[in-house]
Design an enzyme around this catalytic site. Structure first.
Site, PDB file in Angstrom:
ATOM      1  N   GLY A  10       0.868  -1.182   0.000  1.00  0.00           N
ATOM      2  CA  GLY A  10       0.000   0.000   0.000  1.00  0.00           C
ATOM      3  C   GLY A  10       0.899   1.224   0.000  1.00  0.00           C
ATOM      4  N   GLY A  12      -0.131   4.304  -0.288  1.00  0.00           N
ATOM      5  CA  GLY A  12      -0.958   5.485  -0.027  1.00  0.00           C
ATOM      6  C   GLY A  12      -0.360   6.310   1.094  1.00  0.00           C
ATOM      7  N   VAL A 119      -2.056  -2.996   9.408  1.00  0.00           N
ATOM      8  CA  VAL A 119      -2.495  -1.626   9.704  1.00  0.00           C
ATOM      9  C   VAL A 119      -3.915  -1.379   9.178  1.00  0.00           C
ATOM     10  CG1 VAL A 119      -1.918   0.832   9.448  1.00  0.00           C
ATOM     11  CG2 VAL A 119      -0.085  -0.854   9.521  1.00  0.00           C
ATOM     12  N   HIS A 176      -9.321  -1.681  18.489  1.00  0.00           N
ATOM     13  CA  HIS A 176      -9.098  -0.357  17.901  1.00  0.00           C
ATOM     14  C   HIS A 176     -10.454   0.136  17.430  1.00  0.00           C
ATOM     15  CE1 HIS A 176      -7.052   2.893  16.042  1.00  0.00           C
ATOM     16  NE2 HIS A 176      -7.260   2.495  14.797  1.00  0.00           N
TER      17      HIS A 176
HETATM   18  N1  LIG Z   1      -4.522   0.675  12.455  1.00  0.00           N
HETATM   19  C1  LIG Z   1      -4.573   1.990  12.534  1.00  0.00           C
HETATM   20  O1  LIG Z   1      -4.424   2.564  13.603  1.00  0.00           O
HETATM   21  C2  LIG Z   1      -4.762   2.783  11.268  1.00  0.00           C
HETATM   22  C3  LIG Z   1      -4.419   4.140  11.215  1.00  0.00           C
HETATM   23  C4  LIG Z   1      -4.572   4.832  10.015  1.00  0.00           C
HETATM   24  C5  LIG Z   1      -5.057   4.182   8.888  1.00  0.00           C
HETATM   25  N2  LIG Z   1      -5.415   2.874   8.972  1.00  0.00           N
HETATM   26  C6  LIG Z   1      -5.930   2.143   7.809  1.00  0.00           C
HETATM   27  O2  LIG Z   1      -4.847   1.924   6.911  1.00  0.00           O
HETATM   28  C7  LIG Z   1      -5.360   1.753   5.587  1.00  0.00           C
HETATM   29  C8  LIG Z   1      -4.588   2.678   4.629  1.00  0.00           C
HETATM   30  O3  LIG Z   1      -4.850   4.036   4.917  1.00  0.00           O
HETATM   31  P1  LIG Z   1      -4.269   5.175   3.956  1.00  0.00           P
HETATM   32  O4  LIG Z   1      -4.628   6.468   4.550  1.00  0.00           O
HETATM   33  O5  LIG Z   1      -2.850   4.881   3.625  1.00  0.00           O
HETATM   34  O6  LIG Z   1      -5.140   4.907   2.633  1.00  0.00           O
HETATM   35  P2  LIG Z   1      -4.773   5.312   1.138  1.00  0.00           P
HETATM   36  O7  LIG Z   1      -6.039   5.248   0.372  1.00  0.00           O
HETATM   37  O8  LIG Z   1      -3.975   6.563   1.102  1.00  0.00           O
HETATM   38  O9  LIG Z   1      -3.793   4.126   0.656  1.00  0.00           O
HETATM   39  C9  LIG Z   1      -4.220   2.816   0.461  1.00  0.00           C
HETATM   40  C10 LIG Z   1      -3.413   2.242  -0.688  1.00  0.00           C
HETATM   41  O10 LIG Z   1      -3.723   0.841  -0.806  1.00  0.00           O
HETATM   42  C11 LIG Z   1      -3.625   0.531  -2.181  1.00  0.00           C
HETATM   43  N3  LIG Z   1      -4.291  -0.733  -2.497  1.00  0.00           N
HETATM   44  C12 LIG Z   1      -5.619  -1.011  -2.567  1.00  0.00           C
HETATM   45  N4  LIG Z   1      -5.805  -2.292  -2.894  1.00  0.00           N
HETATM   46  C13 LIG Z   1      -4.585  -2.847  -3.015  1.00  0.00           C
HETATM   47  C14 LIG Z   1      -4.115  -4.155  -3.333  1.00  0.00           C
HETATM   48  N5  LIG Z   1      -4.966  -5.148  -3.586  1.00  0.00           N
HETATM   49  N6  LIG Z   1      -2.780  -4.371  -3.370  1.00  0.00           N
HETATM   50  C15 LIG Z   1      -1.900  -3.374  -3.117  1.00  0.00           C
HETATM   51  N7  LIG Z   1      -2.271  -2.109  -2.816  1.00  0.00           N
HETATM   52  C16 LIG Z   1      -3.608  -1.865  -2.771  1.00  0.00           C
HETATM   53  C17 LIG Z   1      -4.299   1.722  -2.862  1.00  0.00           C
HETATM   54  O11 LIG Z   1      -3.970   1.787  -4.247  1.00  0.00           O
HETATM   55  C18 LIG Z   1      -3.737   2.876  -2.045  1.00  0.00           C
HETATM   56  O12 LIG Z   1      -2.552   3.398  -2.633  1.00  0.00           O
HETATM   57  C19 LIG Z   1      -6.864   2.039   5.699  1.00  0.00           C
HETATM   58  O13 LIG Z   1      -7.564   0.818   5.836  1.00  0.00           O
HETATM   59  C20 LIG Z   1      -6.959   2.831   6.988  1.00  0.00           C
HETATM   60  O14 LIG Z   1      -8.261   2.771   7.552  1.00  0.00           O
HETATM   61  C21 LIG Z   1      -5.268   2.172  10.132  1.00  0.00           C
END
Ligand SMILES: NC(=O)c1ccc[n+]([C@@H]2O[C@H](COP(=O)([O-])OP(=O)(O)OC[C@H]3O[C@@H](n4cnc5c(N)ncnc54)[C@H](O)[C@@H]3O)[C@@H](O)[C@H]2O)c1
Length: 311
Positions: A10, A12, A119, A176
């Site tokens: 990921g 992102g 995550v 969480h």
């Molecule tokens: N655990 C925690 O405390 C916590 C904190 C913040 C965010 N998160 C979670 O983390 C995740 C990511 O958040 P973000 O802000 O980076 O989102 P984001 O949208 O910026 O990034 C997610 C990325 O995943 C990629 N992706 C989607 N499907 C994919 C696949 N099959 N293979 C590879 N890559 C793929 C997308 O293209 C994107 O670039 C979300 O689920 C968010 O809710 C969790």
């Protein structure tokens, strides 16, 4: 001796920021993976071009091919959809379960000895998906949430009392989500429990703000969710494992009877070292705390049951 290797799936907000923290610390080479072509390659190239200015020699590559991730020591899974305003973490369940299952399978096929740090939300449920998809023992499947939740609590305590964040420690247990369990009597400033420093009303207000911490950021950003503090929290876990620091950090792990809970990922304090989760630090909870913990665990169990019913 070869530098350690960390794959971040990921590219992102959370993934790219995590990759930046790891590579710029120099503790590991990083492979950044995404499903979108060009995205991980572009971000990795940009980060590699910052290396001379930042002053590190760790390597970072971006790819869409899991072959490049082979032999990783740690795999961080951030791929999925982020929460949008008004959307609960649970809404993400089915969509992200499919994504986490497929990326974990692809990653562990070429890195069978890796430690997984999950995550993607809803966090505790995604840990179950990852454990199932990987077949890994519980020592090598960890969820990042507690470090972030306790960091938020620490930030609010420091702000409230006008003291350095460095002197604050905070303990947050449980899933969480809205049922997380901040523990004020184990939350301290220079060793002094905050129960001696603040009124019960102020503590309750800070606990509520902590439980709502993710949503507060989402509401301000309007699109996307928090990523600086989440990435910093993942980095703390990665560093403790790679440097075998044996930090005691709250992580989501599969409980095997600890805290009266079986076969469920819930946030608890653990020792993080070269072996991944080396030990759960079980602490005695008061009656009220145990009730809150059990309520939080029940919310996770419900989510896992929903996940199972979705197939
Ligand atoms: N655990 C925690 O405390 C916590 C904190 C913040 C965010 N998160 C979670 O983390 C995740 C990511 O958040 P973000 O802000 O980076 O989102 P984001 O949208 O910026 O990034 C997610 C990325 O995943 C990629 N992706 C989607 N499907 C994919 C696949 N099959 N293979 C590879 N890559 C793929 C997308 O293209 C994107 O670039 C979300 O689920 C968010 O809710 C969790």
């Amino acid at each position: 001796m070869a530098r350690s290797k960390v794959t971040v799936i990921g590219a992102g907000n959370v993934g790219a920021t995590t990759a930046q923290r790891i590579v710029e610390s120099g503790v590991a080479d990083v492979v950044l993976v995404d499903i979108v072509e060009g995205l991980p390659q572009g971000k990795a190239l940009d980060l590699a071009e910052a290396a001379p200015v930042v002053g590190h020699d760790a390597r970072i590559v971006g790819t869409n091919d899991y072959a490049d991730t082979a032999g990783s020591d740690i795999v961080v899974v951030t791929s999925g959809l982020a929460r949008q305003p008004g959307m609960s973490r649970d809404d993400l369940l089915a969509k992200n379960a499919g994504i986490v299952r497929s990326v974990v399978r692809a990653a562990v096929a070429v890195s069978p000895g890796a430690i997984l740090i999950i995550v993607t939300n809803p966090l505790d449920a995604m840990c179950h998906v990852a454990m199932d998809a990987s077949g890994f023992p519980r020592e090598r499947v960890l969820g990042m949430a507690g470090v972030l939740d306790s960091a938020r609590f620490r930030a609010f305590i420091a702000e409230e009392l006008g003291v350095s964040v460095s002197d604050t420690h905070a303990f947050v247990l449980g899933g969480h989500g809205d049922t997380m369990v901040p523990l004020p009597r184990y939350s301290t400033v220079a060793g002094i429990p905050i129960t001696e420093l603040m009124s019960p009303e102020r503590i309750a207000a800070l606990c509520a703000r902590t439980a709502n911490g993710g949503a507060e950021v989402v509401a301000l950003l309007k699109s996307g969710s928090a990523f600086y503090a989440p990435a910093a929290s993942v980095f703390e876990m990665v560093e403790s494992i790679l440097l075998d620091r044996k930090r005691v950090l709250p992580c989501a792990v599969a409980l095997a009877g600890e805290f009266g809970t079986h076969d469920l990922f819930v946030g608890v304090p653990v020792v993080l070292g070269a072996g991944g989760m080396e030990r759960v630090m079980e602490i005695a909870l008061t009656g009220d705390e145990q009730v809150a913990f059990d309520r939080s665990a029940a919310a996770v169990r419900e989510l896992v049951a929903t996940l199972a019913s979705l197939g």
